[in-house]
Design a protein around this motif. Structure first.
Motif, PDB file in Angstrom:
ATOM      1  N   THR A 116       0.833  -1.189   0.000  1.00 30.32           N
ATOM      2  CA  THR A 116       0.000   0.000   0.000  1.00 30.32           C
ATOM      3  C   THR A 116       0.870   1.242   0.000  1.00 30.32           C
ATOM      4  N   GLU A 117       0.353   2.267  -0.653  1.00 33.43           N
ATOM      5  CA  GLU A 117       0.998   3.575  -0.679  1.00 33.43           C
ATOM      6  C   GLU A 117       0.075   4.581  -0.004  1.00 33.43           C
ATOM      7  N   LEU A 118       0.648   5.443   0.808  1.00 35.37           N
ATOM      8  CA  LEU A 118      -0.107   6.492   1.480  1.00 35.37           C
ATOM      9  C   LEU A 118       0.562   7.822   1.178  1.00 35.37           C
ATOM     10  N   GLU A 119      -0.165   8.724   0.525  1.00 41.28           N
ATOM     11  CA  GLU A 119       0.390   9.998   0.073  1.00 41.28           C
ATOM     12  C   GLU A 119      -0.238  11.146   0.865  1.00 41.28           C
ATOM     13  N   PHE A 120       0.602  12.005   1.394  1.00 40.00           N
ATOM     14  CA  PHE A 120       0.128  13.179   2.122  1.00 40.00           C
ATOM     15  C   PHE A 120      -0.096  14.345   1.151  1.00 40.00           C
ATOM     16  N   PHE A 121      -1.075  15.193   1.449  1.00 38.63           N
ATOM     17  CA  PHE A 121      -1.292  16.367   0.609  1.00 38.63           C
ATOM     18  C   PHE A 121      -2.059  17.427   1.402  1.00 38.63           C
ATOM     19  N   SER A 122      -2.034  18.636   0.905  1.00 40.60           N
ATOM     20  CA  SER A 122      -2.830  19.716   1.493  1.00 40.60           C
ATOM     21  C   SER A 122      -3.318  20.625   0.377  1.00 40.60           C
ATOM     22  N   VAL A 123      -4.540  21.127   0.525  1.00 43.70           N
ATOM     23  CA  VAL A 123      -5.137  22.083  -0.411  1.00 43.70           C
ATOM     24  C   VAL A 123      -5.848  23.134   0.410  1.00 43.70           C
ATOM     25  N   GLY A 124      -5.261  24.327   0.479  1.00 45.49           N
ATOM     26  CA  GLY A 124      -5.857  25.377   1.291  1.00 45.49           C
ATOM     27  C   GLY A 124      -5.930  24.971   2.750  1.00 45.49           C
TER      28      GLY A 124
END
Length: 598
Positions: free
Chosen positions: A414-422
């Motif tokens: 499994t891959e877990l990707e962090f992100f943020s938008v505003g």
């Protein structure tokens, strides 16, 4: 004189309305197609034409803007395909994005450059693809890449790398944007993952993905723009007189009479932007590089594939190959969204990769044994979904190689990707090696660019079990300090649908109702022995043909614990070398006579 002769000949051909002729024809100006066109046209005596329906979008700000990576799905840039109805996903239809431009999907993708685990590639050879493994592909990863070393500020923000695993002289620029978040996010995420047993991985492209780390992207850091396949492999050489891009949609391969037992392709038929059907001739080879979703249906429209599928579309069988369009593998994807409690400015190109051991802990032994026992019944279930076009025996042989990767080679599942938008922060989780395989077929004899896409996600119970484990890990990461300090509320799917102590049944309901695609499809023209459902041999030539190759993600037989685009660049670089090697014979496959060299 060679160049002048070619130009004059081309002009004369246009004037008398005769079909154009080139040494090599490439269907599709995406990742692999442009690599092939670039490398073959390095020889000024070889003429190459790429037939691509999309536009040249090199100046489109929606393509160049790195902040729009993975969210630019304008109809002018995206085919916007849809899957067939998925009964196991509450009868939902899933969108399938695919780039419609010179550069293909690299003009709209998320720009991730993550190769996958060594064992993913070694499995190709284990399945019968002699000469294809991590060690033989690694030089081509290096050959294609032009890695930008992180600045001191980027290093401080958490960018890590190991020089040995990166090329510095290739066409494809990779690196990280200057706008990397330079606050405490990286250190908090790293500490949280380490608290959960997922340690730092200093280079996710080393052939071992497990761990937490920064990933490079396909971008030109100093210009601050997306690095598409067009920008890397086409735009710098678009003035070569022996290379031409023709705007059109390839409908089918045309064939001459067979030579011996092999079909000989003479070229393509394509529709131009006025809807006219046009023929173009290949003196040596035709190469399909239209991707996992379209390459199999072009073969089918040309009479190559499963006779049952061809007959259903009113197409006469020229060459029976039951594996065409079958064994479609893709990675399902889900997103958890949180309200950010603190401002995060800049990109956060960080991901965590986890193995089955990480997800299942002390239960790993019993799960491995139960999974092994179930491979036979899973093979039967998937074969039934595929109408028996891949037999249970064939599927089980391939499933056992995948089982070995998961439970013996300890690849990431499994891959877990962090992100943020505003003010929103979140994590995407995606199981990397599902057993729920599907198919892609021609849905109409006149609609090559409207494939019937059946991903068949979550049809195997182990895939649901893995997705639940991945989702629980994702939720645990965000509820563990210090990373939990960055969130104030769980927004999607929310506590009502998915409380902290959600049951397997609650997780399953959420997974089925919100499952999407990572758009990482492979395998519909698999490079495998024919007896395992293979469509192309280890030279990427279609079985039973003298001069038809497929070079794109559709030939990859095994999903990788990463993102396919990096592998496709390396695969195409190696394919170009194989094709150039075949030039040494000096024989024209169409006429079996020495090829006239300009």
């Amino acid at each position: 004189m060679k160049t002048l002769y070619w130009l004059l000949t081309t002009c004369v051909l246009r004037t008398v309305c005769q079909p154009l002729a080139f040494d090599y024809l490439v269907a599709g100006g995406g990742t692999a197609g442009l690599v092939i066109a670039n490398r073959l046209s390095e020889d000024p005596g070889i003429t190459v034409a790429v037939i691509e329906p999309g536009d040249d979008v090199r100046d489109d700000p929606m393509v160049l803007d790195v902040d729009l990576a993975g969210v630019t799905f304008s109809p002018s840039l995206d085919w916007n395909y849809n899957s067939t109805v998925q009964p196991q996903l509450d009868d939902r239809i899933l969108p399938y994005h695919s780039g419609k431009a010179i550069g293909g999907t690299t003009v709209i993708n998320g720009m991730y450059y993550i190769r996958g685990d060594r064992a993913n590639f070694d499995a190709w050879e284990k399945l019968g693809d002699s000469g294809w493994n991590w060690d033989t592909l690694f030089p081509y990863f290096i050959r294609s890449e032009n890695f930008t070393i992180p600045s001191s500020a980027q290093l401080d923000a958490g960018m890590t790398y190991i020089p040995h695993y990166h090329g510095r002289d290739g066409h494809l620029k990779t690196g990280n944007p200057y706008q990397v978040e330079n606050g405490s996010f990286h250190s908090s995420a790293r500490e949280t993952c380490e608290n959960l047993g997922i340690t730092l991985n200093r280079d996710l492209n080393s052939g071992e993905t497990r761990g937490y780390g920064a990933y490079p992207q396909t971008l030109d850091r100093d210009a601050n723009v997306r690095e598409s396949a067009a920008r890397a492999y086409y735009e710098p050489i678009d003035s070569r007189p022996n290379l031409r891009v023709i705007k059109g949609t390839v409908k089918r391969i045309t064939f001459n009479d067979s030579v011996g037992s092999e079909l000989v392709a003479t070229g393509f038929e394509y529709t131009d932007d006025r809807g006219n059907l046009v023929s173009v001739t290949a003196e040596r080879e035709v190469i399909l590089s239209t991707g996992t979703l379209v390459s199999p249906v072009i073969l089918e429209s040309s009479g190559i594939g499963n006779p049952r599928v061809l007959a259903r579309n009113g197409i006469q069988t020229k060459l029976a190959l039951s594996g065409v369009g079958e064994g479609f593998q893709d990675q399902p994807l889900w997103t958890l969204l949180f309200q950010a409690s603190t401002n995060i400015s800049g990109h956060i190109p960080f991901a965590a990769f986890a193995t089955a051991q990480d997800l299942f802990g002390t239960k790993i032994g019993s799960i491995a044994a139960a999974t092994s026992r179930n491979l036979t019944s899973w093979s039967q279930a998937v074969s039934q979904r595929l109408n028996g076009d891949l037999s249970p025996r064939v599927l089980e042989a391939r499933f056992r190689v995948q089982h070995d990767m998961i439970f013996n080679k300890n690849v990431s599942v499994t891959e877990l990707e962090f992100f943020s938008v505003g003010s929103i922060i979140g994590i995407v989780f995606s199981p990397t090696l599902p057993f729920s395989w599907g198919s892609i077929h021609l849905d109409s004899p006149v609609a090559v660019n409207n494939p019937a896409i059946d991903p068949n996600f979550l049809s195997i119970d182990f895939d649901i079990q893995t997705a639940i484990g991945a989702g629980r890990l994702a939720r645990k990461i965000w509820s563990t300090k210090p990373l939990s300090n960055f969130t104030s509320a769980f927004l999607v799917p929310g506590d009502a649908a998915l409380p902290k102590n959600a049951t397997d049944a609650e997780w399953t309901d959420v997974l089925k109702s919100s499952c999407g695609s990572a758009y990482h499809g492979i395998g519909t023209c698999a490079m495998l022995p024919k007896e395992l459902g293979g469509v192309v041999d280890p030279t990427l030539k279609v079985y039973g043909t003298a001069n038809v190759r497929v070079v794109d993600a559709s030939v990859i037989p095994v999903l990788m614990s990463g993102h396919p685009s990096a592998a496709v660049y390396a695969l195409a670089e190696k394919a170009a070398k194989l094709i150039k090697k075949s030039l040494a014979t000096g024989i024209c496959p169409v006429s079996s006579t020495p090829l006239s060299r300009f």
